[in-house]
Design a protein around this motif. Sequence first.
Motif, PDB file in Angstrom:
ATOM      1  N   MET A 111      47.951  63.082  24.167  1.00  0.00           N
ATOM      2  CA  MET A 111      48.566  61.779  23.864  1.00  0.00           C
ATOM      3  C   MET A 111      50.032  62.049  23.568  1.00  0.00           C
ATOM      4  O   MET A 111      50.355  62.828  22.677  1.00  0.00           O
ATOM      5  CB  MET A 111      47.890  61.139  22.646  1.00  0.00           C
ATOM      6  CG  MET A 111      48.603  59.902  22.120  1.00  0.00           C
ATOM      7  SD  MET A 111      48.394  58.418  23.102  1.00  0.00           S
ATOM      8  CE  MET A 111      46.750  57.949  22.633  1.00  0.00           C
ATOM      9  N   TYR A 112      50.893  61.430  24.349  1.00  0.00           N
ATOM     10  CA  TYR A 112      52.348  61.546  24.157  1.00  0.00           C
ATOM     11  C   TYR A 112      52.874  60.199  23.712  1.00  0.00           C
ATOM     12  O   TYR A 112      52.632  59.190  24.354  1.00  0.00           O
ATOM     13  CB  TYR A 112      53.025  61.960  25.469  1.00  0.00           C
ATOM     14  CG  TYR A 112      52.490  63.249  26.053  1.00  0.00           C
ATOM     15  CD1 TYR A 112      53.003  64.472  25.654  1.00  0.00           C
ATOM     16  CD2 TYR A 112      51.485  63.223  27.012  1.00  0.00           C
ATOM     17  CE1 TYR A 112      52.522  65.662  26.201  1.00  0.00           C
ATOM     18  CE2 TYR A 112      50.995  64.412  27.562  1.00  0.00           C
ATOM     19  CZ  TYR A 112      51.518  65.618  27.151  1.00  0.00           C
ATOM     20  OH  TYR A 112      51.030  66.788  27.691  1.00  0.00           O
ATOM     21  N   TYR A 113      53.601  60.184  22.594  1.00  0.00           N
ATOM     22  CA  TYR A 113      54.121  58.926  22.083  1.00  0.00           C
ATOM     23  C   TYR A 113      55.472  59.136  21.438  1.00  0.00           C
ATOM     24  O   TYR A 113      55.891  60.221  21.158  1.00  0.00           O
ATOM     25  CB  TYR A 113      53.150  58.285  21.093  1.00  0.00           C
ATOM     26  CG  TYR A 113      52.812  59.156  19.925  1.00  0.00           C
ATOM     27  CD1 TYR A 113      53.506  59.014  18.735  1.00  0.00           C
ATOM     28  CD2 TYR A 113      51.818  60.135  20.001  1.00  0.00           C
ATOM     29  CE1 TYR A 113      53.217  59.818  17.643  1.00  0.00           C
ATOM     30  CE2 TYR A 113      51.519  60.934  18.919  1.00  0.00           C
ATOM     31  CZ  TYR A 113      52.219  60.778  17.751  1.00  0.00           C
ATOM     32  OH  TYR A 113      51.939  61.581  16.675  1.00  0.00           O
ATOM     33  N   GLY A 121      59.220  51.896  28.569  1.00  0.00           N
ATOM     34  CA  GLY A 121      59.019  51.151  27.336  1.00  0.00           C
ATOM     35  C   GLY A 121      57.600  51.261  26.818  1.00  0.00           C
ATOM     36  O   GLY A 121      57.228  50.586  25.859  1.00  0.00           O
ATOM     37  N   ALA A 122      56.782  52.114  27.443  1.00  0.00           N
ATOM     38  CA  ALA A 122      55.383  52.263  27.042  1.00  0.00           C
ATOM     39  C   ALA A 122      55.266  52.785  25.613  1.00  0.00           C
ATOM     40  O   ALA A 122      56.136  53.513  25.132  1.00  0.00           O
ATOM     41  CB  ALA A 122      54.653  53.204  27.996  1.00  0.00           C
ATOM     42  N   LYS A 123      54.172  52.420  24.975  1.00  0.00           N
ATOM     43  CA  LYS A 123      53.882  52.892  23.623  1.00  0.00           C
ATOM     44  C   LYS A 123      53.449  54.361  23.662  1.00  0.00           C
ATOM     45  O   LYS A 123      53.772  55.127  22.766  1.00  0.00           O
ATOM     46  CB  LYS A 123      52.771  52.026  23.029  1.00  0.00           C
ATOM     47  CG  LYS A 123      52.241  52.494  21.710  1.00  0.00           C
ATOM     48  CD  LYS A 123      51.343  51.515  20.961  1.00  0.00           C
ATOM     49  CE  LYS A 123      50.272  50.815  21.691  1.00  0.00           C
ATOM     50  NZ  LYS A 123      49.405  49.997  20.816  1.00  0.00           N
ATOM     51  N   ALA A 124      52.712  54.747  24.719  1.00  0.00           N
ATOM     52  CA  ALA A 124      52.216  56.112  24.836  1.00  0.00           C
ATOM     53  C   ALA A 124      51.778  56.382  26.271  1.00  0.00           C
ATOM     54  O   ALA A 124      51.534  55.457  27.046  1.00  0.00           O
ATOM     55  CB  ALA A 124      51.043  56.335  23.894  1.00  0.00           C
ATOM     56  N   VAL A 125      51.676  57.666  26.592  1.00  0.00           N
ATOM     57  CA  VAL A 125      51.088  58.103  27.856  1.00  0.00           C
ATOM     58  C   VAL A 125      50.036  59.148  27.484  1.00  0.00           C
ATOM     59  O   VAL A 125      50.265  59.977  26.600  1.00  0.00           O
ATOM     60  CB  VAL A 125      52.146  58.641  28.851  1.00  0.00           C
ATOM     61  CG1 VAL A 125      52.876  59.851  28.322  1.00  0.00           C
ATOM     62  CG2 VAL A 125      51.541  58.948  30.202  1.00  0.00           C
TER      63      VAL A 125
END
Length: 185
Positions: A183-185, A129-133
Amino acid sequence: MPKKNYIYCLESVPDVETPGSSPILKGLETLATQYGITNVYKTCDSIEGFEEGISTLLYEDRHFKEYAVIYLVFEGRSNELKIDNYYYSFEEIAEFFEGRLQDKIVHFANTLQLDLDEETFQYFLDVTGAKAVSGYANTAPVLSTVLDNLYFSLSQEYDDVVEITETLFEKQYALCNALGFRMYY
């Protein structure tokens, strides 16, 4: 005035019982004094310690909702985290956080090369559920703490991950490029 958010840092060390001074800890101290960003630092030396650190954050920290960034400092290879000489896939790590990282950025220091394919990062985002990694694709002989601290300070100013990334590149293009910021989103 932007709201203040916390940063939770979990670092893998050879032995939690052996006192030592981590360069990451120095970077976090600078983050607190220079940028006024509250952070919590924990170490682990086993998968049980990793699970305990995550459980404490998720279930016992009364400020959990205020954390903007989960900062993981682990060695690894091919997008796998090394914990106690065993490698864990991103899918396995995602399951530790299952559904509990809403509106959080999971950031990896450059001790782990991060170059995820779309299926892997999408799985991680969907499961956690993260916004980004985010992290770094290139190896470098120095720790990424200088760029990490700028990145964390920008995450206090901006909610949009694209805006954070664009501003980071505007301010430190050469360093972002050299480290291979992702940045992965």
